[in-house]
Design a protein around this motif. Structure first.
Motif, PDB file in Angstrom:
ATOM      1  N   SER A   1       0.822  -1.219   0.000  1.00  0.00           N
ATOM      2  CA  SER A   1       0.000   0.000   0.000  1.00  0.00           C
ATOM      3  C   SER A   1       0.852   1.264   0.000  1.00  0.00           C
ATOM      4  CB  SER A   1      -0.936   0.009   1.210  1.00  0.00           C
ATOM      5  OG  SER A   1      -0.172   0.003   2.408  1.00  0.00           O
ATOM      6  N   LEU A   2       2.150   1.146   0.299  1.00  0.00           N
ATOM      7  CA  LEU A   2       3.036   2.304   0.281  1.00  0.00           C
ATOM      8  C   LEU A   2       3.567   2.493  -1.134  1.00  0.00           C
ATOM      9  CD1 LEU A   2       5.090   1.973   3.584  1.00  0.00           C
ATOM     10  CD2 LEU A   2       3.159   3.472   3.111  1.00  0.00           C
ATOM     11  N   THR A   3       2.761   3.103  -1.971  1.00  0.00           N
ATOM     12  CA  THR A   3       3.121   3.320  -3.364  1.00  0.00           C
ATOM     13  C   THR A   3       2.915   4.789  -3.694  1.00  0.00           C
ATOM     14  OG1 THR A   3       2.424   1.090  -3.906  1.00  0.00           O
ATOM     15  CG2 THR A   3       2.658   2.598  -5.738  1.00  0.00           C
ATOM     16  N   TYR A   4       3.931   5.383  -4.311  1.00  0.00           N
ATOM     17  CA  TYR A   4       3.885   6.788  -4.721  1.00  0.00           C
ATOM     18  C   TYR A   4       3.808   6.825  -6.235  1.00  0.00           C
ATOM     19  CZ  TYR A   4       5.120  11.699  -5.090  1.00  0.00           C
ATOM     20  OH  TYR A   4       5.117  13.050  -5.374  1.00  0.00           O
ATOM     21  N   HIS A   5       2.712   7.356  -6.771  1.00  0.00           N
ATOM     22  CA  HIS A   5       2.450   7.279  -8.206  1.00  0.00           C
ATOM     23  C   HIS A   5       2.887   8.501  -9.001  1.00  0.00           C
ATOM     24  CE1 HIS A   5       0.364   3.467  -8.036  1.00  0.00           C
ATOM     25  NE2 HIS A   5      -0.235   3.894  -6.938  1.00  0.00           N
ATOM     26  N   GLN A   6       3.362   9.521  -8.342  1.00  0.00           N
ATOM     27  CA  GLN A   6       3.829  10.694  -9.080  1.00  0.00           C
ATOM     28  C   GLN A   6       5.192  10.398  -9.706  1.00  0.00           C
ATOM     29  OE1 GLN A   6       1.962  13.389  -9.550  1.00  0.00           O
ATOM     30  NE2 GLN A   6       0.364  12.392  -8.366  1.00  0.00           N
ATOM     31  N   PRO A   7       5.564  11.140 -10.739  1.00  0.00           N
ATOM     32  CA  PRO A   7       6.906  10.948 -11.303  1.00  0.00           C
ATOM     33  C   PRO A   7       7.967  11.145 -10.221  1.00  0.00           C
ATOM     34  CG  PRO A   7       5.567  12.323 -12.740  1.00  0.00           C
ATOM     35  CD  PRO A   7       4.792  12.150 -11.466  1.00  0.00           C
TER      36      PRO A   7
ATOM     37  N   PHE B   1      24.701   1.671  -3.450  1.00  0.00           N
ATOM     38  CA  PHE B   1      23.509   1.967  -2.661  1.00  0.00           C
ATOM     39  C   PHE B   1      22.245   1.463  -3.353  1.00  0.00           C
ATOM     40  CE2 PHE B   1      20.232   4.695  -0.789  1.00  0.00           C
ATOM     41  CZ  PHE B   1      20.447   4.417   0.544  1.00  0.00           C
ATOM     42  N   ILE B   2      22.127   1.684  -4.648  1.00  0.00           N
ATOM     43  CA  ILE B   2      21.007   1.143  -5.422  1.00  0.00           C
ATOM     44  C   ILE B   2      21.608   0.096  -6.349  1.00  0.00           C
ATOM     45  CG2 ILE B   2      19.186   1.585  -7.104  1.00  0.00           C
ATOM     46  CD1 ILE B   2      19.060   4.459  -6.118  1.00  0.00           C
ATOM     47  N   GLU B   3      21.319  -1.166  -6.065  1.00  0.00           N
ATOM     48  CA  GLU B   3      21.841  -2.253  -6.879  1.00  0.00           C
ATOM     49  C   GLU B   3      20.708  -2.870  -7.694  1.00  0.00           C
ATOM     50  OE1 GLU B   3      24.008  -4.844  -4.280  1.00  0.00           O
ATOM     51  OE2 GLU B   3      25.645  -3.407  -4.079  1.00  0.00           O
ATOM     52  N   ASN B   4      21.070  -3.660  -8.678  1.00  0.00           N
ATOM     53  CA  ASN B   4      20.071  -4.242  -9.574  1.00  0.00           C
ATOM     54  C   ASN B   4      18.984  -5.006  -8.840  1.00  0.00           C
ATOM     55  OD1 ASN B   4      21.243  -3.162 -11.832  1.00  0.00           O
ATOM     56  ND2 ASN B   4      22.421  -4.992 -12.331  1.00  0.00           N
ATOM     57  N   HIS B   5      19.332  -5.686  -7.748  1.00  0.00           N
ATOM     58  CA  HIS B   5      18.306  -6.452  -7.028  1.00  0.00           C
ATOM     59  C   HIS B   5      17.293  -5.536  -6.329  1.00  0.00           C
ATOM     60  CE1 HIS B   5      21.146  -5.772  -3.672  1.00  0.00           C
ATOM     61  NE2 HIS B   5      20.068  -5.819  -2.923  1.00  0.00           N
ATOM     62  N   SER B   6      17.611  -4.244  -6.207  1.00  0.00           N
ATOM     63  CA  SER B   6      16.688  -3.282  -5.590  1.00  0.00           C
ATOM     64  C   SER B   6      15.663  -2.724  -6.577  1.00  0.00           C
ATOM     65  CB  SER B   6      17.464  -2.102  -5.005  1.00  0.00           C
ATOM     66  OG  SER B   6      18.405  -2.525  -4.065  1.00  0.00           O
ATOM     67  N   LEU B   7      15.929  -2.845  -7.866  1.00  0.00           N
ATOM     68  CA  LEU B   7      15.070  -2.216  -8.867  1.00  0.00           C
ATOM     69  C   LEU B   7      13.625  -2.689  -8.839  1.00  0.00           C
ATOM     70  CD1 LEU B   7      17.568  -1.963 -11.848  1.00  0.00           C
ATOM     71  CD2 LEU B   7      16.921  -0.200 -10.189  1.00  0.00           C
ATOM     72  N   PRO B   8      13.337  -3.986  -8.716  1.00  0.00           N
ATOM     73  CA  PRO B   8      11.927  -4.381  -8.658  1.00  0.00           C
ATOM     74  C   PRO B   8      11.160  -3.702  -7.510  1.00  0.00           C
ATOM     75  CG  PRO B   8      13.272  -6.303  -9.092  1.00  0.00           C
ATOM     76  CD  PRO B   8      14.215  -5.172  -8.762  1.00  0.00           C
ATOM     77  N   ALA B   9      11.781  -3.579  -6.345  1.00  0.00           N
ATOM     78  CA  ALA B   9      11.109  -2.918  -5.220  1.00  0.00           C
ATOM     79  C   ALA B   9      10.914  -1.438  -5.490  1.00  0.00           C
ATOM     80  CB  ALA B   9      11.896  -3.123  -3.931  1.00  0.00           C
ATOM     81  N   ILE B  10      11.900  -0.809  -6.103  1.00  0.00           N
ATOM     82  CA  ILE B  10      11.764   0.618  -6.431  1.00  0.00           C
ATOM     83  C   ILE B  10      10.581   0.813  -7.363  1.00  0.00           C
ATOM     84  CG2 ILE B  10      12.809   2.510  -7.738  1.00  0.00           C
ATOM     85  CD1 ILE B  10      15.522   1.612  -6.544  1.00  0.00           C
ATOM     86  N   TYR B  11      10.526   0.016  -8.439  1.00  0.00           N
ATOM     87  CA  TYR B  11       9.441   0.194  -9.411  1.00  0.00           C
ATOM     88  C   TYR B  11       8.087  -0.270  -8.876  1.00  0.00           C
ATOM     89  CZ  TYR B  11      13.012   1.559 -12.697  1.00  0.00           C
ATOM     90  OH  TYR B  11      14.042   2.215 -13.310  1.00  0.00           O
ATOM     91  N   GLU B  12       8.096  -1.152  -7.886  1.00  0.00           N
ATOM     92  CA  GLU B  12       6.830  -1.543  -7.258  1.00  0.00           C
ATOM     93  C   GLU B  12       6.252  -0.385  -6.453  1.00  0.00           C
ATOM     94  OE1 GLU B  12       5.087  -4.586  -3.854  1.00  0.00           O
ATOM     95  OE2 GLU B  12       7.073  -4.954  -4.682  1.00  0.00           O
ATOM     96  N   HIS B  13       7.101   0.307  -5.718  1.00  0.00           N
ATOM     97  CA  HIS B  13       6.633   1.373  -4.832  1.00  0.00           C
ATOM     98  C   HIS B  13       6.663   2.754  -5.476  1.00  0.00           C
ATOM     99  CE1 HIS B  13       6.172  -1.338  -1.488  1.00  0.00           C
ATOM    100  NE2 HIS B  13       7.330  -1.877  -1.824  1.00  0.00           N
ATOM    101  N   PHE B  14       7.401   2.883  -6.565  1.00  0.00           N
ATOM    102  CA  PHE B  14       7.461   4.130  -7.338  1.00  0.00           C
ATOM    103  C   PHE B  14       7.286   3.766  -8.813  1.00  0.00           C
ATOM    104  CE2 PHE B  14       9.947   4.746  -3.526  1.00  0.00           C
ATOM    105  CZ  PHE B  14       9.586   6.006  -3.099  1.00  0.00           C
ATOM    106  N   PRO B  15       6.051   3.405  -9.221  1.00  0.00           N
ATOM    107  CA  PRO B  15       5.852   2.884 -10.575  1.00  0.00           C
ATOM    108  C   PRO B  15       6.194   3.876 -11.684  1.00  0.00           C
ATOM    109  CG  PRO B  15       3.754   3.172  -9.434  1.00  0.00           C
ATOM    110  CD  PRO B  15       4.829   3.410  -8.429  1.00  0.00           C
ATOM    111  N   ASN B  16       6.252   5.145 -11.386  1.00  0.00           N
ATOM    112  CA  ASN B  16       6.605   6.147 -12.385  1.00  0.00           C
ATOM    113  C   ASN B  16       8.013   6.685 -12.153  1.00  0.00           C
ATOM    114  OD1 ASN B  16       4.163   6.162 -13.933  1.00  0.00           O
ATOM    115  ND2 ASN B  16       3.192   7.024 -12.130  1.00  0.00           N
ATOM    116  N   ALA B  17       8.874   5.822 -11.618  1.00  0.00           N
ATOM    117  CA  ALA B  17      10.239   6.226 -11.310  1.00  0.00           C
ATOM    118  C   ALA B  17      11.108   6.233 -12.565  1.00  0.00           C
ATOM    119  CB  ALA B  17      10.857   5.282 -10.285  1.00  0.00           C
TER     120      ALA B  17
END
Length: 100
Positions: A17-23, A34-50
């Motif tokens: 439920s913690l999802t931010y939809h703004q760019p 700090f941001i590695e490839n294995h982190s990308l799915p979580a980033i895009y899950e919670h920030f879909p317009n990242a």
């Protein structure tokens, strides 16, 4: 205090439920771990317009190491957001821009 609480912070599961939809703009230095490839799915899950931008030859303190490049990315991102607002890009019910 951060180091004392690190195990709890590192193991925290983000609720869906913690999802931010703004760019959103993520900037990382190519030499930062700090941001590695294995982190990308979580980033895009919670920030879909990242948008993730990588600045070459910079570490974790990318804004200090490559200030000109960082500022250029920030200015471009803000200008694109302003342009979308001026064009009246329609937004869906969750605040995401839709193609007109």
């Amino acid at each position: 205090a951060i180091m004392r609480c690190y195990p709890q912070l590192a193991g925290w599961e983000y609720p869906a439920s913690l999802t931010y939809h703004q760019p959103s703009l993520f900037i990382k230095g190519s030499e930062s771990r700090f941001i590695e490839n294995h982190s990308l799915p979580a980033i895009y899950e919670h920030f879909p317009n990242a948008l993730l931008e990588v600045i070459p030859d910079a570490g974790h303190w990318v804004h200090s190491e490559k200030p000109r490049e960082t500022l250029e990315l920030l200015n471009d991102f803000i200008a694109a957001s302003d342009e979308a607002d001026r064009e009246g890009a329609p937004m869906d019910t969750e605040g995401r821009y839709r193609a007109a």
